[in-house]
Motif scaffolding. Structure first.
Motif, PDB file in Angstrom:
ATOM      1  N   THR A  43     -13.292  -6.909   8.438  1.00  0.00           N
ATOM      2  CA  THR A  43     -14.437  -6.004   8.265  1.00  0.00           C
ATOM      3  C   THR A  43     -13.925  -4.624   7.899  1.00  0.00           C
ATOM      4  N   VAL A  44     -14.790  -3.862   7.241  1.00  0.00           N
ATOM      5  CA  VAL A  44     -14.436  -2.493   6.877  1.00  0.00           C
ATOM      6  C   VAL A  44     -14.143  -1.693   8.137  1.00  0.00           C
ATOM      7  N   GLY A  45     -14.923  -1.905   9.193  1.00  0.00           N
ATOM      8  CA  GLY A  45     -14.715  -1.181  10.443  1.00  0.00           C
ATOM      9  C   GLY A  45     -13.372  -1.483  11.088  1.00  0.00           C
ATOM     10  N   ALA A  46     -12.909  -2.705  10.993  1.00  0.00           N
ATOM     11  CA  ALA A  46     -11.601  -3.044  11.549  1.00  0.00           C
ATOM     12  C   ALA A  46     -10.482  -2.342  10.796  1.00  0.00           C
ATOM     13  N   GLN A  47     -10.719  -2.014   9.533  1.00  0.00           N
ATOM     14  CA  GLN A  47      -9.675  -1.365   8.741  1.00  0.00           C
ATOM     15  C   GLN A  47      -9.670   0.151   8.889  1.00  0.00           C
ATOM     16  N   ASN A  48     -10.855   0.762   9.087  1.00  0.00           N
ATOM     17  CA  ASN A  48     -10.877   2.228   9.165  1.00  0.00           C
ATOM     18  C   ASN A  48     -11.303   2.751  10.543  1.00  0.00           C
ATOM     19  N   GLY A  49     -11.412   1.878  11.533  1.00  0.00           N
ATOM     20  CA  GLY A  49     -11.690   2.315  12.900  1.00  0.00           C
ATOM     21  C   GLY A  49     -13.136   2.657  13.178  1.00  0.00           C
ATOM     22  N   THR A  50     -14.087   2.162  12.411  1.00  0.00           N
ATOM     23  CA  THR A  50     -15.506   2.427  12.640  1.00  0.00           C
ATOM     24  C   THR A  50     -16.181   1.139  13.088  1.00  0.00           C
ATOM     25  N   ASN A  51     -17.499   1.198  13.285  1.00  0.00           N
ATOM     26  CA  ASN A  51     -18.277   0.013  13.666  1.00  0.00           C
ATOM     27  C   ASN A  51     -18.910  -0.680  12.469  1.00  0.00           C
ATOM     28  N   ASP A  52     -18.413  -0.413  11.291  1.00  0.00           N
ATOM     29  CA  ASP A  52     -18.962  -1.012  10.074  1.00  0.00           C
ATOM     30  C   ASP A  52     -18.562  -2.495  10.017  1.00  0.00           C
ATOM     31  N   LEU A  53     -19.560  -3.411  10.048  1.00  0.00           N
ATOM     32  CA  LEU A  53     -19.299  -4.852  10.048  1.00  0.00           C
ATOM     33  C   LEU A  53     -19.392  -5.480   8.654  1.00  0.00           C
ATOM     34  N   THR A  54     -19.370  -4.664   7.612  1.00  0.00           N
ATOM     35  CA  THR A  54     -19.395  -5.177   6.247  1.00  0.00           C
ATOM     36  C   THR A  54     -18.100  -5.950   5.984  1.00  0.00           C
ATOM     37  N   PRO A  55     -18.204  -7.175   5.449  1.00  0.00           N
ATOM     38  CA  PRO A  55     -16.977  -7.929   5.160  1.00  0.00           C
ATOM     39  C   PRO A  55     -16.113  -7.217   4.118  1.00  0.00           C
ATOM     40  N   ALA A  56     -14.817  -7.302   4.321  1.00  0.00           N
ATOM     41  CA  ALA A  56     -13.865  -6.735   3.364  1.00  0.00           C
ATOM     42  C   ALA A  56     -12.843  -7.814   3.027  1.00  0.00           C
ATOM     43  N   TYR A  57     -12.693  -8.062   1.753  1.00  0.00           N
ATOM     44  CA  TYR A  57     -11.742  -9.076   1.282  1.00  0.00           C
ATOM     45  C   TYR A  57     -10.590  -8.360   0.598  1.00  0.00           C
ATOM     46  N   SER A  58      -9.393  -8.646   1.009  1.00  0.00           N
ATOM     47  CA  SER A  58      -8.247  -7.961   0.415  1.00  0.00           C
ATOM     48  C   SER A  58      -7.694  -8.702  -0.799  1.00  0.00           C
ATOM     49  N   GLY A  59      -8.245  -9.863  -1.103  1.00  0.00           N
ATOM     50  CA  GLY A  59      -7.774 -10.580  -2.276  1.00  0.00           C
ATOM     51  C   GLY A  59      -8.307 -12.002  -2.285  1.00  0.00           C
ATOM     52  N   MET A  60      -7.822 -12.763  -3.274  1.00  0.00           N
ATOM     53  CA  MET A  60      -8.214 -14.165  -3.353  1.00  0.00           C
ATOM     54  C   MET A  60      -7.205 -14.926  -4.195  1.00  0.00           C
ATOM     55  N   ASP A  61      -7.193 -16.224  -3.978  1.00  0.00           N
ATOM     56  CA  ASP A  61      -6.420 -17.140  -4.815  1.00  0.00           C
ATOM     57  C   ASP A  61      -7.389 -17.938  -5.670  1.00  0.00           C
TER      58      ASP A  61
END
Length: 146
Positions: free
Chosen positions: A24-42
């Motif tokens: 999630t965006v929040g897990a990456q920047n320390g907020t409560n934003d639960l928007t999914p964030a994908y760092s890539g794909m195969d």
């Protein structure tokens, strides 16, 4: 005597998309934003060639009205070969940059699969009816070399 066999070939391709680094965006920047964030794909492409064949048989011999002996056999061969091509894409946006993920450049890798399986078995047995009893016996062995 009874004999049977089979043959099957399956050559097909499969396309597959596999997301990587789902968080999630929040897990990456320390907020409560639960928007999914994908760092890539195969993006993966597969080409399979699967070849199967086998046969089996049974031979029975009647010794007397109350006794039978038999031989039964089985052989099966399965070749499972294929190729995989994987194209790796990474997200370069600031929220997904993480030094632990390595450089955010596209990548490519491939894999060759060449599995080969065989089984073979032989069974020798018999059935015998006595006055009050019934005997059923068998000796089984996998065929050497398989």
């Amino acid at each position: 005597m009874l004999v049977g066999g089979y043959y099957d070939y399956n050559g097909r391709g499969i396309n597959d998309i596999e997301p990587a680094g789902v968080t999630t965006v929040g897990a990456q920047n320390g907020t409560n934003d639960l928007t999914p964030a994908y760092s890539g794909m195969d993006i993966r492409e597969y080409k399979f060639n699967r070849n199967r064949y086998g046969f089996g048989g049974s031979l029975d011999y009647k010794l007397a009205d109350s006794s039978v002996i038999y031989v039964r056999g089985l052989f099966s061969d399965f070749k499972d070969s294929g190729r995989r091509w994987a194209y790796t894409l990474s997200d370069t946006s600031p929220v997904n940059t993480n030094p632990a993920n390595g450089p955010n450049s596209p990548g490519f890798n491939t894999e060759i699969r060449a599995a080969h399986y065989q089984i073979a078995s032989l069974l020798f047995g018999g059935n015998h009816v006595f006055t009050k009893y019934y005997a059923n016996w068998g000796l089984s062995r996998r065929v050497p070399g398989f």
